[in-house]
Design a protein around this motif. Structure first.
Motif, PDB file in Angstrom:
ATOM      1  N   LYS A 120       0.822  -1.211   0.000  1.00 55.88           N
ATOM      2  CA  LYS A 120       0.000   0.000   0.000  1.00 55.88           C
ATOM      3  C   LYS A 120       0.860   1.268   0.000  1.00 55.88           C
ATOM      4  O   LYS A 120       1.965   1.298   0.548  1.00 55.88           O
ATOM      5  N   ASP A 121       0.316   2.336  -0.613  1.00 56.27           N
ATOM      6  CA  ASP A 121       0.963   3.635  -0.552  1.00 56.27           C
ATOM      7  C   ASP A 121       0.480   4.388   0.692  1.00 56.27           C
ATOM      8  O   ASP A 121      -0.230   3.830   1.539  1.00 56.27           O
ATOM      9  N   GLY A 122       0.849   5.671   0.788  1.00 55.49           N
ATOM     10  CA  GLY A 122       0.498   6.451   1.965  1.00 55.49           C
ATOM     11  C   GLY A 122      -0.984   6.656   2.161  1.00 55.49           C
ATOM     12  O   GLY A 122      -1.443   6.943   3.273  1.00 55.49           O
ATOM     13  N   THR A 123      -1.758   6.505   1.088  1.00 56.60           N
ATOM     14  CA  THR A 123      -3.214   6.691   1.189  1.00 56.60           C
ATOM     15  C   THR A 123      -3.949   5.369   1.368  1.00 56.60           C
ATOM     16  O   THR A 123      -5.175   5.347   1.434  1.00 56.60           O
ATOM     17  N   GLU A 125      -3.794   2.889  -0.847  1.00 57.89           N
ATOM     18  CA  GLU A 125      -4.097   2.268  -2.137  1.00 57.89           C
ATOM     19  C   GLU A 125      -3.022   1.246  -2.495  1.00 57.89           C
ATOM     20  O   GLU A 125      -1.826   1.469  -2.241  1.00 57.89           O
TER      21      GLU A 125
END
Length: 216
Positions: A120-123, A125
């Protein structure tokens, strides 16, 4: 063993039968039994594969077996089943591709060793895996599967050991150390390889979604 999928999210759920464990010695008869058990375990990964009906507009079947797969031409034995046919571009060698995948190991009863949906990325996603097609960065079976896919498509592939991991530096590599260790100690187990189990130890099952293609 039954494996159930929610194809709206491509999330596998495994139900593994309880099997009593007995010490096995490396006699010729036990080696034969090991081979048979390995083949049986590989077969059962698919024999109970059931798809959810939550995505009926995209999927019109309820069960998948090994006979549904077709060997890709000039693939070295890679077998594929399209779960969804894309309508975008088809990649060629030298293109930068982005994919999502679930990777499973047949020798471990369909154990999922990695998934881009867990990266996952920082958001929050999921981050697609990107690489140059034909660069040799990833295992050959994934390259082969992608060359005949279209963007938006999802394909399940059975990758034989000869088209899978040949060393521990080939990608995709599980980021988790323990998953990585379990994967490679299974595939490259010297004792079991010496016992003639190489044809089943490294067999992989990947669900691959082709997200995008960028011409370089």
């Amino acid at each position: 063993m039954a494996i159930q999928y929610d194809l709206c999210n491509l999330l596998p759920r495994f139900s593994v039968p309880q099997i009593s464990q007995k010490k096995i010695y490396a006699t010729s008869s036990s080696i034969t039994r090991r081979k048979a058990l390995s083949i049986f375990s590989f077969t059962t990964v698919f024999s109970g594969l059931v798809f959810s009906d939550c995505c009926t507009r995209n999927y019109s079947w309820s069960k998948t077996v090994i006979s549904d797969f077709a060997e890709l031409p000039n693939s070295g034995g890679v077998k594929a089943l399209d779960l969804r046919v894309g309508d975008g571009e088809t990649p060629a060698n030298g293109d930068k591709v982005a994919i999502h995948y679930y990777g499973r190991l047949a020798a471990k009863q369909g154990w999922r060793f990695d998934s881009t949906y867990d990266h996952k990325d920082g958001t929050g996603e999921p981050i697609p895996f990107e690489f140059i097609l034909g660069s040799g960065k990833v295992i050959a079976g994934i390259d082969t599967a992608l060359r005949s896919m279209n963007v938006g498509g999802i394909r399940r592939v059975i990758i034989p050991p000869s088209e899978g991991y040949q060393n521990t530096s080939q990608e995709p590599i599980p980021p988790n150390f323990f998953d990585r260790q379990r994967l490679f100690t299974t595939i490259f187990n010297p004792t079991r390889l010496a016992n003639g189990e190489g044809s089943t130890l490294g067999t992989l099952i990947f669900d691959i979604e082709l997200v995008s293609v960028r011409h370089q």
